[in-house]
Design a protein around this motif. Sequence first.
Motif, short mmCIF file in Angstrom:
data_model
loop_
_atom_site.label_atom_id
_atom_site.label_comp_id
_atom_site.label_asym_id
_atom_site.label_seq_id
_atom_site.Cartn_x
_atom_site.Cartn_y
_atom_site.Cartn_z
N GLN A 212 0.83 -1.21 0.00
CA GLN A 212 0.00 0.00 0.00
C GLN A 212 0.86 1.25 0.00
O GLN A 212 0.46 2.28 -0.56
CB GLN A 212 -0.92 -0.02 1.23
CG GLN A 212 -1.96 1.08 1.27
CD GLN A 212 -3.14 0.80 0.39
OE1 GLN A 212 -3.07 -0.05 -0.51
NE2 GLN A 212 -4.24 1.49 0.61
N ALA A 213 2.04 1.18 0.59
CA ALA A 213 2.93 2.34 0.65
C ALA A 213 3.35 2.83 -0.73
O ALA A 213 3.67 4.01 -0.91
CB ALA A 213 4.18 2.00 1.48
N ARG A 214 3.34 1.94 -1.72
CA ARG A 214 3.77 2.32 -3.07
C ARG A 214 2.60 2.71 -3.96
O ARG A 214 2.78 3.03 -5.13
CB ARG A 214 4.52 1.15 -3.73
CG ARG A 214 5.73 0.67 -2.96
CD ARG A 214 6.68 -0.11 -3.85
NE ARG A 214 6.05 -1.25 -4.50
CZ ARG A 214 6.15 -2.51 -4.07
NH1 ARG A 214 6.83 -2.79 -2.96
NH2 ARG A 214 5.58 -3.50 -4.73
N ARG A 235 7.37 9.42 -3.85
CA ARG A 235 5.93 9.38 -3.59
C ARG A 235 5.54 8.18 -2.73
O ARG A 235 4.38 8.05 -2.36
CB ARG A 235 5.15 9.35 -4.91
CG ARG A 235 5.39 10.54 -5.81
CD ARG A 235 4.45 10.51 -7.00
NE ARG A 235 3.06 10.64 -6.57
CZ ARG A 235 2.01 10.32 -7.33
NH1 ARG A 235 2.20 9.79 -8.53
NH2 ARG A 235 0.78 10.47 -6.87
N TRP A 236 6.48 7.31 -2.44
CA TRP A 236 6.18 6.20 -1.54
C TRP A 236 5.96 6.71 -0.13
O TRP A 236 6.61 7.68 0.31
CB TRP A 236 7.32 5.18 -1.56
CG TRP A 236 7.44 4.42 -2.85
CD1 TRP A 236 6.69 4.56 -3.98
CD2 TRP A 236 8.41 3.41 -3.15
NE1 TRP A 236 7.10 3.70 -4.96
CE2 TRP A 236 8.16 2.97 -4.47
CE3 TRP A 236 9.45 2.83 -2.44
CZ2 TRP A 236 8.93 1.99 -5.09
CZ3 TRP A 236 10.21 1.84 -3.03
CH2 TRP A 236 9.95 1.42 -4.35
N ASP A 237 5.07 6.07 0.60
CA ASP A 237 4.74 6.47 1.96
C ASP A 237 5.78 5.88 2.92
O ASP A 237 5.71 4.72 3.30
CB ASP A 237 3.33 5.96 2.31
CG ASP A 237 2.83 6.49 3.64
OD1 ASP A 237 3.65 6.70 4.54
OD2 ASP A 237 1.60 6.67 3.78
N THR A 238 6.75 6.69 3.31
CA THR A 238 7.86 6.18 4.12
C THR A 238 7.41 5.76 5.52
O THR A 238 7.96 4.83 6.10
CB THR A 238 8.97 7.23 4.22
OG1 THR A 238 8.42 8.46 4.71
CG2 THR A 238 9.61 7.49 2.86
N MET A 240 4.53 4.43 6.29
CA MET A 240 3.89 3.12 6.15
C MET A 240 4.93 2.04 5.91
O MET A 240 4.81 0.92 6.43
CB MET A 240 2.86 3.15 5.01
CG MET A 240 1.92 1.96 4.99
SD MET A 240 0.60 2.11 3.74
CE MET A 240 -0.38 3.42 4.46
#
Length: 379
Positions: A212-214, A235-238, A240
């Motif tokens: 989901q982070a990506r 843009r990845w959710d670091t 998460m």
Amino acid sequence: MDAGRLRVLIPGVIGALVRRGADFPTAEDAVQEALVEALRTWPADPPRDPKGWLITVAWRRFLDQARGDTARRRREDLVDVEPPPGPVPAVDDTLARYFLCAHPSLAPASAVALTLRAVGGLTTRQIAQAYLVPEATMAQRISRAKRTVAGVRLDRPGDVDTVLRVLYLVFNEGYSGAVDLSAEAIRLTRRLAAAIDHPEVAGLLALMLLHQARRAARTTSDGNLIPLADQDRSRWDTAMIAEGVTVLQRALARDRLGEFQAQAAIAALHADAPTAADTDWVQIVEWYDELARLADGPIVRLNRAVAVGEADGPRAGLAALATVDASVPRYTAVLAHLQERAGDRTAAARLYAEAAGRAPTVAERNHLMCQAARLNRPT
């Protein structure tokens, strides 16, 4: 109280009715009616004890329904045991609801729908919208599922593996309508992880978080797919990713490796690489070997062939791919990718076009057609 907080109460309310003698399908229907009443009346007159209010109203709805059943005489006796108003005991029936909804007698699609309804608290309309099917179709599916599990006694330990499969199916549905099923699957898996201490539950939660982070980087603004190697990693959710890695590390420390932990380890290695070129493909191949030992299958071997192609070169990847049945979904797309890396642009272009004709989604088809067109352009 918003709808999200309201949904969290549902498993406990259903459990309270079942403990009082209600059968699961009728209890679930009664709770849904109580939720409709709550959404109608609470904005103007919120209760002090939301869960107690729901139990009281749902129990009355259940009794109304019970009086019209063939078992009317037996069930009407339950009127005499309606408990007085007051604080509701804190009993968590979430785990039992998971095991019931993931009963092995249910088809996967029915198990998913029932889980979203009875554990997730989604309405039939919301589930139908998520799956892009008519509400009446989804209502029939849920009704059949409830009839199947009616009378099932959960007097033996449930099958955690089956529950995890159902949650994984929910996650893989992704976002297709008004309800974000990927986010819903994460929410439900968090609740399961809070209810049961099991390394594979943690492994699945870690896997979901890392994928989901990506998500934000996977598609363009107009919906076109962006391959992992080309994604904007900023843009990845670091946050998460960090949570997923922490959850995974705790699970792996238990030394009870399972397939979801192995998949999460592969996802963590992708997430850890600052650029595509920095990806530790050798270690990813090793984890695919572990995964094949735990849960060998054509999809695992297909993905392993991609990793081998990156770690040891395209010829080695093609050799690994030769052990996979050509009828496996996305086989042709992988073959095209490896042929391109091996330098055969003509064969790769033909295979990309062939794979596009078999693509399961419009976005994937468009991506593969673009790949074919790119290779067909004069250099």
